[in-house]
Design a protein around this motif. Sequence first.
Motif, PDB file in Angstrom:
ATOM      1  N   LEU A  39       0.907  -1.283  -0.073  1.00 20.11           N
ATOM      2  CA  LEU A  39      -0.072  -0.046   0.071  1.00 20.11           C
ATOM      3  C   LEU A  39       0.809   1.124  -0.029  1.00 20.11           C
ATOM      4  CD1 LEU A  39      -2.281  -1.218   2.943  1.00 20.11           C
ATOM      5  CD2 LEU A  39      -2.848  -1.666   0.498  1.00 20.11           C
ATOM      6  N   ILE A  40       0.451   2.122  -0.959  1.00 20.11           N
ATOM      7  CA  ILE A  40       1.299   3.379  -1.101  1.00 20.11           C
ATOM      8  C   ILE A  40       0.492   4.515  -1.070  1.00 20.11           C
ATOM      9  CG2 ILE A  40       3.045   4.435  -2.642  1.00 20.11           C
ATOM     10  CD1 ILE A  40       3.513   1.725  -4.253  1.00 20.11           C
ATOM     11  N   GLY A  41       0.876   5.672  -0.327  1.00 20.65           N
ATOM     12  CA  GLY A  41       0.332   6.933  -0.527  1.00 20.65           C
ATOM     13  C   GLY A  41      -1.252   6.792  -0.298  1.00 20.65           C
ATOM     14  N   THR A  42      -1.873   6.211   0.815  1.00 19.56           N
ATOM     15  CA  THR A  42      -3.184   5.926   1.064  1.00 19.56           C
ATOM     16  C   THR A  42      -3.470   6.093   2.540  1.00 19.56           C
ATOM     17  OG1 THR A  42      -4.969   4.909   0.521  1.00 19.56           O
ATOM     18  CG2 THR A  42      -3.062   3.580   1.172  1.00 19.56           C
ATOM     19  N   GLY A  43      -4.709   6.062   2.826  1.00 19.63           N
ATOM     20  CA  GLY A  43      -5.182   6.165   4.194  1.00 19.63           C
ATOM     21  C   GLY A  43      -5.764   5.114   4.474  1.00 19.63           C
ATOM     22  N   ALA A  44      -6.089   4.641   5.789  1.00 17.89           N
ATOM     23  CA  ALA A  44      -6.686   3.401   6.410  1.00 17.89           C
ATOM     24  C   ALA A  44      -8.084   3.537   6.239  1.00 17.89           C
ATOM     25  CB  ALA A  44      -6.227   3.260   7.866  1.00 17.89           C
TER      26      ALA A  44
END
Length: 290
Positions: free
Chosen positions: A122-127
């Motif tokens: 997972l890259i450059g993202t929110g939970a």
Amino acid sequence: MDRFIDVAPGVRLWAEDHGAPDAPPLLLIMGAQASGIGWPDELVGLLAAHHRVIRYDHRDTGRSTWAFDRQPYPITTLADDALAVLDAFGAERAHIVGMSLGGMLAQLLIADHPERLLTATLIGTGALSTAPWTHPDGTRIPPGELPGIDPRLLELWSRPVTDQGPEAEVERRTDHWRLLNGDRLPFDPEYFRALERRVIEHTGDHATNTAHAQADPSGMLRTEHLARTTVPALVVSAPAEPVYPPPHAHHLAQAIHGAHLVEIPGMGHALPPEVHAPLATAILAHTAGR
């Protein structure tokens, strides 16, 4: 080799694969409004030395069907599309790498279809989780109180987009990449101009599309599923990230059971040449032997 995949009545997705057909499959899932061509060829080549790398255009991007106005859909449909791409390539299980919105789609797949995944990056993202982030000093911070998007990006996104021709559109997108790149790595405008010219050539049009911004984002939280998953997950931490600034990556790594974190020095919300080798090294170390 590229192909088109029928995923719904009247909806086709463009996709292609690189690498040995019998190598472990690795699916690249791009962000909102982003064509699969947004995954740089150099990065794809590094990954394809060990994997059958598949990249594709989301619906309403690139060469895939643009039909949101006639056939609206929720964001969760884009996760179903990713599974349809795997099915079309005969990949019963695969490694997945998701960036930005693609990282959220990857979380949906972790939660809803773990049996299809070998690993997830997972890259450059929110939970997609309501669990708080626990600071090293023990303070628990709700997700809504984590740092927000860089105000310079919000200002840019608020500007109306008018069609002034393909070269003006390339410059507009390059200015966008300048902010997404962050403030730590040098910004090479010619690199991103070339990328966007290739995206426009691939698409056959320089028009913009806001379908993913209009799509219904409800029903995406997966707090409990992520907290108990057994899918091996890697979270990439980008210190210059302007969309999900630190400590979002640390929060994400805490929200996904067993996830581990790796930092790519200087990285923002873009994939300039400086990050290709370290990012590929991190991904390949994560997928090795699984």
